[in-house]
Structures are given as C-alpha cells and as structure tokens.
Design an enzyme around this catalytic site. Structure first.
Site, PDB file in Angstrom:
ATOM      1  CG  ASP A  44      -9.772  -0.375   4.563  1.00 38.02           C
ATOM      2  OD1 ASP A  44      -9.664  -1.010   3.530  1.00 38.02           O
ATOM      3  OD2 ASP A  44      -8.715  -0.827   5.369  1.00 38.02           O
ATOM      4  CE  LYS A  69      -3.590  -2.577   2.238  1.00 36.20           C
ATOM      5  NZ  LYS A  69      -4.109  -3.187   3.327  1.00 36.20           N
ATOM      6  CD  GLN A  71      -3.532  -3.920   6.812  1.00 38.43           C
ATOM      7  OE1 GLN A  71      -3.483  -3.597   5.453  1.00 38.43           O
ATOM      8  NE2 GLN A  71      -3.789  -5.796   6.042  1.00 38.43           N
TER       9      GLN A  71
END
Ligand code: NAP
Length: 312
Positions: A119, A52, A96
């Site tokens: 997200d 990422k 994460q």
C-alpha cells in the site's frame, strides 16, 4: 463537453501491461504473492478485500487472506504480519483499514517490512516518496498520476490544488504532483477561502469525504477535476438535489437504498471542468490496479527471496 476521464479504461490498460510480467514471473519461478490481513467483519472492508482477491485471481497473482477475529489484539496482528514478512512466496502485504478500535494501527503498519508494503503506507516508503526515491507508492494517488499520464494531461508548470491531507490520499497525491513539477497547494478543513484557493487549480483533486461538497464556485473553468470521494448517501432529498436531472441515479437509490457520490458536485463539474473523473468509474478502479502493480514490482525485485527488513 468536458472530457470524461475513464478509470475503467486506464485500469484495464494497467492490468494488460502487468499480465505478461506476471506470466514471466510465474514461468521463471512462481507467481507474485499478495497477503491481505482483514481483521474483524467491517462490511465495506470485506467487499474491498473480495475485490482485491478477485483482481489477483484474474491476473494470475497468488493471494491469501488472513482473517483474524474482531477481538484480535495489536500483538496478534503484529505477529501475523511478522510471519508474512518471513514468507518467501509473499511479495506484498496489505493490512486492510480500519482495524478494530482496540488495535494500535500504527504499530501494525510499522511491522510490515517496507519492501512488502503493497500500500506504500510505511513511513519508510513515505520517506522515499518525499525524497523522490523508488519504492511502493500509495495506490490511489499513484493511479491518479497514471490516469493523468494516459490522458496526456500536462502537469508540469500547472497549478494543482489538493483538498484533503490524509496520509493515504491527500499528502502522497500532493507529493506526486510536486515531483511531476506542478505548483501544489494542499487544503484542509481550516483552509481560509477554500473556494477561492480551489479556483486557482488547473488540476483540482478532491479527497475530502463530503458528498458533492465542491460546487461550481470551487471549480476553475476548464480545470481537470479528479474526484477521489466515495460517499454512500441514503437521504432522498439530498440525492435529489445532487443528482438533479439524473433520474437513473435516483432510481438506483430507490432500488438499492443508497447511492454513491463523490466529493464534487456531479452536475456543476460537467458544466465547468475541462476534464473530470466520474463517480463511480473514475478514480475507484485505479486503486486496485496500482495495488497489483506494487505487488508485481516487489516480486520482480525479488522481495520474497530476501530477508525481510523491519523498520520500527
Ligand atoms: P480522511 O482521512 O477523512 O481525510 C479527509 C481530508 O479532508 C482531511 O484532510 C480533512 O481536513 C479534509 N476535509 C474534511 N472536511 C473538509 C472541509 N469541509 N473543507 C476542507 N477540507 C476538509 O479521508 P481520506 O481517507 O483521504 O478519503 C477521502 C475520500 O476519498 C473519502 O470519500 C474516501 O472514501 C475516498 N477514498 C477513495 C479511494 C478510492 O479508491 N477511490 C481511496 C481512498 C479514499 P483535516 O485534515 O483538517 O481534518
């Protein structure tokens, strides 16, 4: 021969479309900014975060990794997220998963300001998705919709079957297909006659986490099959069965000690589907591209400049 839906190609197009938007933001004020919170030393998470961060660098997005130790508490992680919420140069925050077991994951995710929720996992944004209102969408399902769009695969009026009901893939996938006017069935581990239900799907999405589980009897002839599964297998006998006729994949297992397989049988899907995403190279590349897209959209909306909203 079925059409192979190339996720790398779609990813590249998404990133190409984002590049001038990032440049415009950077020349007007500052580049978009993404913060990634990675707690502990979970090896696959470290690889995902590295990828990422690299994607951000390639695109000119500012990124920052915050790496609290494995022993971090819920309160410490909430405090990190709250401070990122206040930072004007950060447009997107990604926590994460999985978090270490002592941490209350829900509380940490709830602490993310919905506008900075890169997200699309925050319940506020899930509500926006249900209501069909704008907002960041979960990256993997959003990437799949983009793939279907770019390949001009019709969705409206089609029967779609989604196997898996997780908050990050199955449920948002089903909602996005529904908003695109598919007639959607969601399946899970208690679904009766799963093969029969799957065979109804003109679009079949597998988000299960079980290597090569969906075999020929689950696939309607000519269906579009989207395989979200990313399962690493190390068992030689299992790999020999799944990759029958693919000596190169078996050689990869010998070389690396493991091989990646989706949730759909890779041989059967070639024989029955009309179009399908391969593993690797199908859905996988899309997730990071959509994370970049969510971050750029937040920056364009001026999220960093506004006071952070926190909905708990
Ligand atoms: P998850 O949270 O474990 O959910 C799995 C779902 O599959 C659950 O709803 C479960 O049903 C269902 N399921 C499990 N066994 C089943 C069975 N025998 N029959 C029918 N349904 C069954 O997994 P996830 O996070 O959604 O991820 C799914 C897969 O996608 C994993 O392989 C993951 O690695 C992969 N993934 C890939 C990407 C990417 O970027 N390519 C992104 C995210 C996830 P119940 O609800 O009844 O338990």
């Amino acid at each position: 021969m079925p059409l192979i839906l190339d996720g790398n190609r779609v990813r590249d197009r998404i990133l190409d479309e984002l590049r001038p938007r990032v440049e415009a933001l950077a020349s007007a004020a500052r580049p978009p900014g993404l913060a990634v919170v990675l707690a502990g030393s979970h090896a696959p998470s470290q690889i995902y975060v590295r990828n990422k961060v690299k994607a951000c660098a390639d695109l000119g997005i500012y990124s920052e990794s915050v790496t609290p130790p494995e022993t971090a508490t819920t309160e410490e992680l909430v405090a990190i997220v709250e401070s990122l919420n206040q930072r004007p140069e950060i447009d997107g925050i990604l926590v994460q998963l999985p978090l270490p077991p002592q941490v209350d994951t829900r509380r940490v995710l709830l602490a993310v300001s919905p506008e900075k929720d890169a997200d699309g996992f925050h319940p506020y944004n899930v509500g926006n998705l249900v209501a069909g209102r704008p907002g960041p969408r979960a990256c993997t399902p959003a990437g799949i919709m983009e793939l279907l769009r770019q390949y001009e695969i019709p969705v409206a009026g089609k029967r779609a079957v989604v196997v898996g009901r997780s908050d990050i893939v199955g449920k948002p996938m089903a909602l996005l297909l529904l908003h695109a006017h598919a007639t959607v069935t969601i399946c899970h581990s208690k679904t009766a006659d799963l093969p029969g239900v799957c065979r109804e799907g003109q679009i079949l999405v597998a988000a299960i986490g079980r290597p090569a589980m969906l075999t020929a009897e689950y696939i309607r002839p000519g269906a579009t099959v989207i395989d979200v599964g990313m399962n690493r297998i190390t068992d030689r006998a299992g790999a020999a069965r799944i990759f029958r006729g693919s000596p190169e994949r078996l050689a990869a297992l010998e070389r690396k000690g493991s091989v990646l397989v989706g949730d759909v049988d890779p041989v059967d899907v070639q024989e029955k589907a009309g179009a399908y995403t391969p593993v690797p190279g199908g859905v996988g590349p899309l997730t990071i591209a959509m994370l970049m897209a969510n971050t750029v959209a937040s920056a364009e909306a001026g999220v960093g400049r506004k006071p952070a909203t926190v909905v708990c």
